[in-house]
Design an enzyme around this catalytic site. Structure first.
Site, PDB file in Angstrom:
ATOM      1  N   ARG A  36       0.664  14.333  -9.366  1.00 36.57           N
ATOM      2  CA  ARG A  36       2.150  13.798  -9.682  1.00 36.57           C
ATOM      3  C   ARG A  36       2.880  14.212 -11.193  1.00 36.57           C
ATOM      4  O   ARG A  36       4.121  13.818 -11.583  1.00 36.57           O
ATOM      5  CB  ARG A  36       2.212  12.198  -9.840  1.00 36.57           C
ATOM      6  CG  ARG A  36       1.222  11.506  -8.724  1.00 36.57           C
ATOM      7  CD  ARG A  36       1.646   9.954  -8.981  1.00 36.57           C
ATOM      8  NE  ARG A  36       1.091   9.328  -7.623  1.00 36.57           N
ATOM      9  CZ  ARG A  36       1.035   7.411  -7.528  1.00 36.57           C
ATOM     10  NH1 ARG A  36       1.791   7.088  -8.195  1.00 36.57           N
ATOM     11  NH2 ARG A  36      -0.231   7.150  -6.763  1.00 36.57           N
ATOM     12  N   ASN A  52      -3.425  -3.961  -6.930  1.00 30.24           N
ATOM     13  CA  ASN A  52      -2.506  -3.462  -6.114  1.00 30.24           C
ATOM     14  C   ASN A  52      -2.772  -1.931  -7.007  1.00 30.24           C
ATOM     15  O   ASN A  52      -1.638  -0.924  -6.795  1.00 30.24           O
ATOM     16  CB  ASN A  52      -1.403  -3.683  -6.370  1.00 30.24           C
ATOM     17  CG  ASN A  52      -0.403  -3.463  -5.387  1.00 30.24           C
ATOM     18  OD1 ASN A  52      -0.452  -2.366  -4.595  1.00 30.24           O
ATOM     19  ND2 ASN A  52       0.906  -4.579  -5.193  1.00 30.24           N
ATOM     20  N   CYS A 107      -2.071  -0.138 -17.638  1.00 32.57           N
ATOM     21  CA  CYS A 107      -0.255   0.438 -16.130  1.00 32.57           C
ATOM     22  C   CYS A 107       0.254  -1.187 -17.106  1.00 32.57           C
ATOM     23  O   CYS A 107       1.545  -0.293 -16.388  1.00 32.57           O
ATOM     24  CB  CYS A 107      -0.886  -0.148 -14.869  1.00 32.57           C
ATOM     25  SG  CYS A 107      -2.337   0.955 -14.514  1.00 32.57           S
ATOM     26  N   SER A 151      -4.745   0.531  -4.493  1.00 30.42           N
ATOM     27  CA  SER A 151      -3.701  -0.094  -3.345  1.00 30.42           C
ATOM     28  C   SER A 151      -3.550  -0.306  -1.950  1.00 30.42           C
ATOM     29  O   SER A 151      -3.543  -0.739  -0.957  1.00 30.42           O
ATOM     30  CB  SER A 151      -2.181   0.809  -4.015  1.00 30.42           C
ATOM     31  OG  SER A 151      -1.086   0.695  -2.896  1.00 30.42           O
ATOM     32  N   SER A 184       0.794   3.351  -2.320  1.00 33.02           N
ATOM     33  CA  SER A 184       1.087   4.711  -3.125  1.00 33.02           C
ATOM     34  C   SER A 184       0.274   5.079  -2.931  1.00 33.02           C
ATOM     35  O   SER A 184      -1.032   4.940  -3.400  1.00 33.02           O
ATOM     36  CB  SER A 184       0.666   3.676  -4.612  1.00 33.02           C
ATOM     37  OG  SER A 184       0.683   4.717  -5.713  1.00 33.02           O
ATOM     38  N   LEU A 185       0.763   6.585  -2.188  1.00 32.62           N
ATOM     39  CA  LEU A 185      -0.149   7.964  -1.742  1.00 32.62           C
ATOM     40  C   LEU A 185      -1.573   8.205  -3.551  1.00 32.62           C
ATOM     41  O   LEU A 185      -0.872   8.121  -4.140  1.00 32.62           O
ATOM     42  CB  LEU A 185       0.240   8.954  -0.710  1.00 32.62           C
ATOM     43  CG  LEU A 185      -0.800   9.855  -0.615  1.00 32.62           C
ATOM     44  CD1 LEU A 185      -1.754   9.281   0.017  1.00 32.62           C
ATOM     45  CD2 LEU A 185      -0.145  11.072  -0.052  1.00 32.62           C
ATOM     46  N   HIS A 200      -3.073   9.038 -12.241  1.00 34.18           N
ATOM     47  CA  HIS A 200      -2.505   8.720 -13.682  1.00 34.18           C
ATOM     48  C   HIS A 200      -3.703   9.725 -14.907  1.00 34.18           C
ATOM     49  O   HIS A 200      -4.903   8.570 -14.243  1.00 34.18           O
ATOM     50  CB  HIS A 200      -1.651   7.786 -14.421  1.00 34.18           C
ATOM     51  CG  HIS A 200      -0.747   7.457 -13.119  1.00 34.18           C
ATOM     52  ND1 HIS A 200       0.046   6.155 -12.711  1.00 34.18           N
ATOM     53  CD2 HIS A 200       0.417   8.382 -12.882  1.00 34.18           C
ATOM     54  CE1 HIS A 200       1.086   6.272 -12.735  1.00 34.18           C
ATOM     55  NE2 HIS A 200       1.079   7.648 -12.346  1.00 34.18           N
ATOM     56  N   GLU A 216       5.403  11.219 -14.578  1.00 33.75           N
ATOM     57  CA  GLU A 216       5.023   9.794 -14.239  1.00 33.75           C
ATOM     58  C   GLU A 216       5.106   9.164 -15.822  1.00 33.75           C
ATOM     59  O   GLU A 216       4.440   7.677 -15.818  1.00 33.75           O
ATOM     60  CB  GLU A 216       3.707   9.792 -13.951  1.00 33.75           C
ATOM     61  CG  GLU A 216       4.170  10.399 -12.747  1.00 33.75           C
ATOM     62  CD  GLU A 216       4.658   9.496 -11.536  1.00 33.75           C
ATOM     63  OE1 GLU A 216       3.764   8.153 -11.446  1.00 33.75           O
ATOM     64  OE2 GLU A 216       5.210   9.493 -10.607  1.00 33.75           O
ATOM     65  N   GLY A 222       0.624  -0.997   0.161  1.00 34.38           N
ATOM     66  CA  GLY A 222      -0.174   0.161  -0.083  1.00 34.38           C
ATOM     67  C   GLY A 222       1.161   0.899   0.100  1.00 34.38           C
ATOM     68  O   GLY A 222       0.655   2.483   0.475  1.00 34.38           O
TER      69      GLY A 222
END
Length: 427
Positions: free
Chosen positions: A205, A352, A358, A34, A28-29, A241, A168, A26
């Site tokens: 991000r 996740n 992705c 996740s 990934s803020l 994203h 990213e 976990g």
């Protein structure tokens, strides 16, 4: 400068083979999936086999498929830099074990040769500086890019954007074109920092300056670049994203109504650069933003099939959602550009926070110019499957992270894969 179509160029999806340290820490803020599975047991062997099955499906449909191997884990250099001694926060201890490089949509931003000033395909590895567990990736990612795309007459592999600016990769980049081998318009989607958008739970991000720097480094024509702000509402809902709320292929942009900060201005800017745009917008009244993110409807692959039609490769979770699958059925019946919706099982990745999109990086190039060791065929798929079945851990529990026994198993599994693929120089 006039841009011309180039013969021999095709789009190749490079999927990340899910690594043997795949786990649910976990880290990934902003990634709700996740976070919601943090502390659950993970199943690396199943995850890797699910990803391989997706690759085989794409190979059968499209005739070409690439892959990247997992990065070395645990990252002993990061363990030393963090001075880990067992007393630290479990999230910090888990970072050097992260298998997040499986999501190769974040590996790099790619500009095909027809778009660039020097007529080469340019790749810039993402610095991923927003998250510690991802910021460690780019040096080893670049090693693979340098090897796979070593033909400097046809490829240019850059260093990442300076770490002041978060980048990213392709997850915030789209390309529109009449055909993959023809000139395209590249669309860069960025977020505003929390300080600029009045705070919020989750960070944006992708920095605008990172996107603009990549475009300049790749030698793109400014008139054929579009820079669009992501909707802060989407970021706060868990669309960390752009590829969680939009995907493009050739003339088609498949997008959620609430993907961009200023929807009409965004569409107008894209149409000004690419008048042939075919917009397929999903209304929030049919699929809510929350449901789009939960099912990853837009985190899909949208390839052009050999007959010229397009298929949307979505997670099985889309078929299990009444509203999403109802929309998909209408989409297929609409006689629009997307004629087929293909669900795939990538549940371990989804848990996740990563869907079919992705797991892949899109590269338009001549396959003959790529190191063939990174291109999949059925014999190679069988070798990969055997290694995974015999060496990948079946299950990783939270308490296993940091153990010497797991470290030995993970290192040995990756070494076996490199040996099977004759990629020992990446050891």
């Amino acid at each position: 400068m006039e841009r011309r179509a180039m013969s021999g160029l095709v789009e190749i999806n490079f999927d990340g083979i899910v690594g043997p340290s795949h786990n649910y820490a976990g880290l990934s803020l902003g990634n709700i999936a996740s976070a919601s599975h943090r502390g659950d047991p993970s199943f690396p062997r199943a995850a890797a086999l699910q990803g391989l099955a997706k690759m085989r499906g794409n190979l059968a449909r499209l005739g070409v498929q690439g892959f990247f191997v997992p990065l070395p884990r645990p990252n002993t250099a990061l363990i030393e830099r963090l001075a880990l001694d067992g007393s630290e926060d479990p999230a910090l201890r888990a970072a050097p074990w992260s298998a997040s490089s499986m999501w190769t949509a974040n590996a790099a931003t790619v500009s095909p040769a027809p778009d660039t000033a020097d007529g080469r395909c340019h790749l810039t590895p993402a610095n991923l500086v927003t998250m510690l567990h991802r910021a460690q990736e780019w040096p080893d990612t670049k090693r693979q890019l340098d090897l796979a795309f070593a033909d400097r007459a046809h490829f240019a592999v850059h260093d990442p954007v300076p770490p002041t600016f978060g980048d990213e990769g392709a997850a915030n980049h789209m390309r529109l074109c009449e055909s993959h081998g023809g000139p395209g318009v590249e669309v860069f989607v960025y977020g505003r920092p929390l300080s600029e958008r009045g705070g919020g739970r989750f960070p944006a991000r992708q920095h605008e300056q990172a996107s603009r720097l990549v475009a300049r480094a790749h030698g793109l024509d400014a008139a054929r670049c579009v820079f669009i702000e992501q909707n802060p509402e989407a970021i706060e809902a868990g669309a960390f994203h752009n590829d969680v709320v939009a995907v493009a292929n050739e003339r088609v942009l498949f997008v959620h109504e609430r993907a961009f900060a200023n929807r009409e201005n965004a569409y107008e800017a894209i149409r000004a650069a690419f008048p042939a745009l075919e917009l397929v917008e999903v209304p929030a009244s049919e699929v809510s933003l929350a449901e789009a993110i939960r099912t990853y409807l837009f985190n899909a692959q949208l390839p052009t099939l050999p007959d010229g039609t397009m298929a949307l490769v979505v997670p099985e979770e889309c078929r299990e959602s009444a509203s999403v699958w109802r929309y998909c059925e209408r989409l297929m019946a609409s006689n629009g550009p997307i004629r087929e919706v293909i669900p795939v099982d990538v549940r371990q990745s989804m848990a996740n926070g990563g869907g079919p999109a992705c797991l892949r990086l899109r590269v338009v190039c001549d396959p003959a110019r790529i190191d063939p060791r990174f291109l999949l065929d059925e014999a190679k798929a069988e070798r990969i499957e055997r290694v995974i079945a015999h060496t990948w851990p079946e299950q990783i529990d939270p308490g296993d992270i940091g153990s010497e026994a797991l470290a030995q198993q993970v290192v040995a599994a990756r070494d076996a894969l490199l040996d099977a693929l004759d990629l020992g120089e990446l050891a």
